[in-house]
Write an enzyme that holds these catalytic residues in place. Structure first.
Site, mmCIF file in Angstrom:
data_model
loop_
_atom_site.group_PDB
_atom_site.id
_atom_site.type_symbol
_atom_site.label_atom_id
_atom_site.label_comp_id
_atom_site.label_asym_id
_atom_site.label_seq_id
_atom_site.Cartn_x
_atom_site.Cartn_y
_atom_site.Cartn_z
ATOM 1 N NE ARG A 153 -8.709 -1.758 -1.773
ATOM 2 C CZ ARG A 153 -9.042 -2.197 -0.572
ATOM 3 N NH1 ARG A 153 -10.153 -2.849 -0.408
ATOM 4 N NH2 ARG A 153 -8.259 -1.991 0.460
ATOM 5 C CB CYS A 196 -0.853 0.086 1.262
ATOM 6 S SG CYS A 196 -1.950 -1.276 1.438
HETATM 7 P P1 XMP Z 1 -0.752 -7.320 3.190
HETATM 8 O O1 XMP Z 1 0.081 -6.518 4.131
HETATM 9 O O2 XMP Z 1 -1.319 -8.552 3.815
HETATM 10 O O3 XMP Z 1 -1.994 -6.366 2.822
HETATM 11 O O4 XMP Z 1 -0.027 -7.631 1.931
HETATM 12 C C1 XMP Z 1 -3.084 -6.798 2.060
HETATM 13 C C2 XMP Z 1 -4.168 -5.741 2.093
HETATM 14 O O5 XMP Z 1 -3.709 -4.530 1.494
HETATM 15 C C3 XMP Z 1 -4.814 -3.813 0.939
HETATM 16 N N1 XMP Z 1 -4.465 -3.469 -0.435
HETATM 17 C C4 XMP Z 1 -4.031 -2.253 -0.814
HETATM 18 N N2 XMP Z 1 -3.922 -1.078 -0.140
HETATM 19 N N3 XMP Z 1 -3.097 -0.026 -2.094
HETATM 20 C C5 XMP Z 1 -3.470 0.045 -0.789
HETATM 21 O O6 XMP Z 1 -3.367 1.117 -0.195
HETATM 22 C C6 XMP Z 1 -3.190 -1.151 -2.845
HETATM 23 O O7 XMP Z 1 -2.832 -1.190 -4.006
HETATM 24 C C7 XMP Z 1 -3.697 -2.329 -2.173
HETATM 25 N N4 XMP Z 1 -3.958 -3.597 -2.594
HETATM 26 C C8 XMP Z 1 -4.419 -4.254 -1.500
HETATM 27 C C9 XMP Z 1 -6.029 -4.714 1.022
HETATM 28 O O8 XMP Z 1 -6.803 -4.264 2.097
HETATM 29 C C10 XMP Z 1 -5.401 -6.085 1.268
HETATM 30 O O9 XMP Z 1 -6.280 -6.974 1.928
#
Ligand code: XMP
Length: 494
Positions: free
Chosen positions: A409, A313
């Site tokens: 999203r 993120c």
């Molecule tokens: P982890 O730390 O487990 O996080 O890899 C997965 C979660 O990250 C969110 N997610 C995103 N958040 N930009 C964001 O700000 C993105 O591109 C993105 N893609 C996923 C999402 O909540 C996921 O479950």
């Protein structure tokens, strides 16, 4: 000694998991006495607190099937067409065996010219049109193919006609018994309703799965099928998507947004509750008490917590909005707990200690992306990078994923300028989640034991009553808590 959670989280700092540490409490039970049974949402019960993220490099049918088999649940992503997403859901629902093999189809007039075609599967199916949806005519195993002299020959000239199949309703033990009794190397499984091949079980898979650590109960619905969830957005077209997903049998829907406290989501929650009163709807993402309050009032059955804490993120940097994940989980749970709404701590999990912290601070489950990416169940193929086998892992707000369609999203509407809120990376091969999730859960149980908490519920009670104490770690204390002061160990120098 130490602080109560109430006092620690009142100070105006945004803490993440690594910032805080629990002080040990009193042990009066063995590790195995710790029960991690929990709820994803008001009516969906799980035997372990693990959920896979709705991301296109994390959850399609293999991941969701394996997550349900180990007692958690997968949430199928929606960066695809309605028919792709529903077929992932149907696929999970049609499985009794805790994995999905890669299925390869050819037409009778095709030829198989290279052994590489068997690289991911012990056999190739021959169907009328060369697709999964048409009638099965025969099968070619690798050893059959090796015996063929003319590799340019049509497969119909040497395939084994009308191969034996088993119904996909057979259990793992039924299939294992059948393969052993008939001395077969593999058997395809076909769906009960339309005779379509939905899985392939090889003798080596049976041995592999028997070698996995003992698992808890699988996540099954009242109909005996694996539980599965799906994500959708909040546009008008998502209502049609949801209708198909409900028909395919989803057990919960997640309304996917990085900032869930919006008029779009509130309206969608009300719509879902009214159109599908028996379906659990999970709202989010939220990180504050007032965001949570709004979604609870609109009728959610579960809340997803986290903004900018995920490994891929960049939301906090790009938009200057978000919250440290430990603070977010604690604050939201203090509102949600009063209404009996389970919360999912989403993002930022990179070890079992983070899972313990999320659960004790108020979550009922953790949602993971990077922790599960790179596993054999994650979508995509492995590639070699130097000495390491890796799979791609990307944020759903990365430019690459948004170009494929996930802009809803992160953009909320049909804005034409695309601003990335995530990155693309790769994760090293971790093997099967069916192997490492049971080990991870054992580590989580040890953490609970150190805290004297025999269940997630009792951990929440101990925290809220102020019995469990915690502190903030300084940078030096964090460094001390990790591995430090060693040079790398090379066997040959000893
Ligand atoms: P982890 O730390 O487990 O996080 O890899 C997965 C979660 O990250 C969110 N997610 C995103 N958040 N930009 C964001 O700000 C993105 O591109 C993105 N893609 C996923 C999402 O909540 C996921 O479950």
């Amino acid at each position: 000694d130490g602080f109560s959670a109430e006092r620690l989280f009142k100070q105006g700092y945004s803490y993440t998991y690594d910032d805080v540490i629990f002080l040990p409490h009193y042990i009066d039970f063995p590790t195995d006495a710790v029960k991690l049974a929990t709820k994803l949402s008001r009516n969906v019960e799980l035997s372990i607190p693990c959920v896979s993220s709705p991301m296109d490099t994390v959850t399609e049918s293999s991941m969701a099937t394996a997550m349900a088999a180990v007692g958690g649940i997968g949430i199928v992503h929606y960066n695809n067409t309605i028919s792709q997403q529903t077929s992932f859901v149907r696929n999970v629902k049609s499985h009794k065996i805790p994995f999905s093999a890669e299925l390869i189809f050819v037409a009778p007039s095709d030829s198989i010219t290279s052994a590489d075609e068997f690289a991911t599967s012990p056999c190739i199916f021959v169907t009328e049109t060369g697709t999964q949806k048409s009638k099965l005519l025969g099968v070619v195993s690798k050893s059959d193919w090796e015996a063929v002299r003319d590799k340019e020959a049509r497969v119909s000239s040497y395939m084994t006609k009308s191969p034996v199949t088993l119904p996909s309703s057979y259990s793992f033990d039924d299939v294992a018994g059948y393969l052993a009794a008939k001395e077969l190397n593999f058997v395809p499984l076909v769906s009960d309703d339309d005779d379509e091949i939905v899985n392939l079980v090889a003798r080596s898979d049976i041995e592999r799965i028997r070698g996995f650590p003992k698992m808890g109960l699988p996540s099954l619905g009242a109909d005996g099928r694996f539980l599965v969830g799906a994500a959708v957005g909040t546009r008008e077209s998502d209502k049609e998507r949801l209708e198909h997903l409900v028909k395919a049998g989803i057990n919960a829907v997640i309304l996917d947004s990085s900032q869930g406290n919006s008029i779009y989501q509130l309206e969608m929650i009300k719509y879902v509750k009214q159109a599908y009163p028996n379906l659990d709807v999970i709202g989010g993402n939220v990180v504050t008490m007032s965001q949570a309050q709004n979604l609870i009032q609109a009728g959610v059955d579960g809340l997803r917590v986290g903004m900018g804490s995920g490994s891929i993120c960049t939301t906090q940097e790009v938009c200057a909005v978000g919250r440290g994940q430990a603070t977010a989980v604690y604050k939201v749970s203090s509102v949600a707990e009063k209404s009996g709404i389970p919360i999912i701590a989403d993002g930022g999990i990179s070890n079992s200690g983070h899972i313990v912290k999320a659960l004790v601070l108020g979550a009922s489950t953790v949602m993971m992306g990077s922790f599960l990416a790179g596993s054999s169940e994650a979508p995509g193929n492995y590639v070699n990078q130097g000495d390491v086998r890796v799979k791609k892992y990307r944020g759903m707000g990365s430019l690459e994923a948004m170009i494929k369609g996930s802009d809803q999203r992160y953009l909320g509407d049909t804005a034409k300028l695309k601003i990335a809120q995530g990155v693309v990376g790769a994760v090293a091969d971790k093997g099967s989640i069916m192997k490492f999730i049971p080990y991870t859960m054992h580590a989580v149980k040890q953490g609970f034991q150190d805290l004297g908490a025999s269940s997630i519920h009792s951990a929440h009670d101990l925290l809220r009553s102020g019995t469990l104490r915690l502190e903030v770690r300084t940078g030096a204390a964090q460094a001390e808590g990790g591995v430090h002061g060693l040079v790398s160990y090379e066997k040959k120098s000893f």
